[in-house]
Design a protein around this motif. Structure first.
Motif, PDB file in Angstrom:
ATOM      1  N   ILE A  97      23.002 -77.762  87.699  1.00 17.37           N
ATOM      2  CA  ILE A  97      23.320 -79.004  88.408  1.00 17.37           C
ATOM      3  C   ILE A  97      22.060 -79.853  88.302  1.00 17.37           C
ATOM      4  O   ILE A  97      21.025 -79.517  88.881  1.00 17.37           O
ATOM      5  CB  ILE A  97      23.698 -78.765  89.882  1.00 17.37           C
ATOM      6  N   HIS A 156      23.750 -81.417  99.122  1.00 13.09           N
ATOM      7  CA  HIS A 156      25.117 -81.577  98.619  1.00 13.09           C
ATOM      8  C   HIS A 156      25.880 -80.256  98.514  1.00 13.09           C
ATOM      9  O   HIS A 156      27.033 -80.234  98.096  1.00 13.09           O
ATOM     10  CB  HIS A 156      25.105 -82.268  97.256  1.00 13.09           C
ATOM     11  N   TYR A 192      29.888 -77.717  95.440  1.00 13.03           N
ATOM     12  CA  TYR A 192      28.769 -78.651  95.421  1.00 13.03           C
ATOM     13  C   TYR A 192      29.358 -80.043  95.295  1.00 13.03           C
ATOM     14  O   TYR A 192      30.193 -80.308  94.427  1.00 13.03           O
ATOM     15  CB  TYR A 192      27.851 -78.358  94.226  1.00 13.03           C
ATOM     16  N   PHE A 198      29.460 -83.684  94.071  1.00 13.44           N
ATOM     17  CA  PHE A 198      28.822 -84.478  93.033  1.00 13.44           C
ATOM     18  C   PHE A 198      29.140 -85.965  93.212  1.00 13.44           C
ATOM     19  O   PHE A 198      30.019 -86.348  93.974  1.00 13.44           O
ATOM     20  CB  PHE A 198      29.187 -83.982  91.620  1.00 13.44           C
ATOM     21  N   ARG A 199      28.397 -86.800  92.488  1.00 10.93           N
ATOM     22  CA  ARG A 199      28.467 -88.249  92.643  1.00 10.93           C
ATOM     23  C   ARG A 199      29.035 -88.916  91.393  1.00 10.93           C
ATOM     24  O   ARG A 199      29.049 -88.327  90.316  1.00 10.93           O
ATOM     25  CB  ARG A 199      27.064 -88.795  92.920  1.00 10.93           C
ATOM     26  N   SER A 218      30.572 -87.978  86.019  1.00  6.37           N
ATOM     27  CA  SER A 218      29.738 -87.449  87.095  1.00  6.37           C
ATOM     28  C   SER A 218      28.303 -87.917  86.851  1.00  6.37           C
ATOM     29  O   SER A 218      27.866 -88.033  85.701  1.00  6.37           O
ATOM     30  CB  SER A 218      29.810 -85.917  87.149  1.00  6.37           C
ATOM     31  N   GLU A 277      25.815 -86.205  87.711  1.00  5.46           N
ATOM     32  CA  GLU A 277      25.075 -84.983  87.425  1.00  5.46           C
ATOM     33  C   GLU A 277      25.604 -84.291  86.172  1.00  5.46           C
ATOM     34  O   GLU A 277      26.780 -84.404  85.840  1.00  5.46           O
ATOM     35  CB  GLU A 277      25.202 -83.984  88.590  1.00  5.46           C
ATOM     36  N   LEU A 313      26.719 -80.838  85.026  1.00  4.11           N
ATOM     37  CA  LEU A 313      27.236 -79.716  85.816  1.00  4.11           C
ATOM     38  C   LEU A 313      27.827 -78.652  84.904  1.00  4.11           C
ATOM     39  O   LEU A 313      28.466 -78.986  83.898  1.00  4.11           O
ATOM     40  CB  LEU A 313      28.346 -80.204  86.759  1.00  4.11           C
ATOM     41  N   LYS A 335      33.887 -82.618  94.126  1.00  7.06           N
ATOM     42  CA  LYS A 335      33.209 -81.352  94.333  1.00  7.06           C
ATOM     43  C   LYS A 335      33.510 -80.443  93.158  1.00  7.06           C
ATOM     44  O   LYS A 335      34.553 -80.544  92.526  1.00  7.06           O
ATOM     45  CB  LYS A 335      33.628 -80.703  95.638  1.00  7.06           C
TER      46      LYS A 335
END
Length: 179
Positions: free
Chosen positions: A19, A26, A32, A34-35, A78, A80, A82, A139
């Motif tokens: 991540i 988060h 988790y 995520f954004r 995302s 991130e 991941l 998530k």
């Protein structure tokens, strides 16, 4: 078996879950949060053809946000990177996003073992919704696999951002062969 939030944290420290960037705040009980990244793709073709690559328009979400309209499919990303070389993953909207009538990953929610990428998100809305870069949107949960692991090496394996459909690459037939 799903990993708990504390175990996700442990696995990130061990390098068995990726991540990036990782924000411990988060971590959720079994996932988790995520954004949303900065880029949105929309298809510009009036009709999509499974035999041809679609044409897209990429839009950077402005600092003042961007309104998504119902009746359209948007592809986001995302913020991130991941994934995991050990675990499979599933991506879902978070409860707050879904309660606004915004759906993500309503179809392709499985992240294969070995896919470690910024994820392309399928996004639809029930009414106009303003989105913002970096907003919480979903998530990711990680799952223990059973059997011999095989790392994902498909066409999206080296994604560096939001990607349109590559369905057309699955067709080895010409249009005449389909008639």
């Amino acid at each position: 078996m799903i990993l708990t939030g504390p175990q996700i944290h442990v696995e990130v420290a061990r390098g068995r879950v990726v991540i990036d960037p990782f924000t411990p705040a988060h971590i959720e009980p079994n996932s988790y949060g995520f954004r949303l990244g900065t880029t949105i793709l929309t298809y510009t073709d009036t009709e999509l053809d499974a035999c041809r690559p679609p044409t897209v328009c990429a839009t950077e979400i402005p600092s003042g946000g961007m309104v998504l309209d119902p009746g359209r499919l948007y592809l986001g990303e995302s913020a991130e990177v991941l994934g995991s070389p050990i675990y499979a993953a599933t991506l879902h909207a978070n409860r707050s996003t879904a309660s606004m009538g915004m759906w993500i990953q309503f179809s392709a929610d499985l992240g294969h073992t070995g896919a470690i990428i910024p994820w392309t998100l399928e996004i639809r809305v029930a009414q106009p919704v303003r989105i913002w870069p970096g907003m919480p949107i979903g998530k990711i949960a990680f799952w223990v696999t059973l059997g011999q692991r095989s790392a994902y090496c498909g066409r999206y394996a080296r994604s560096t951002g939001v990607r349109p459909s590559s369905l057309s690459s699955d067709f080895h037939l010409s249009r005449q062969d389909l008639s």
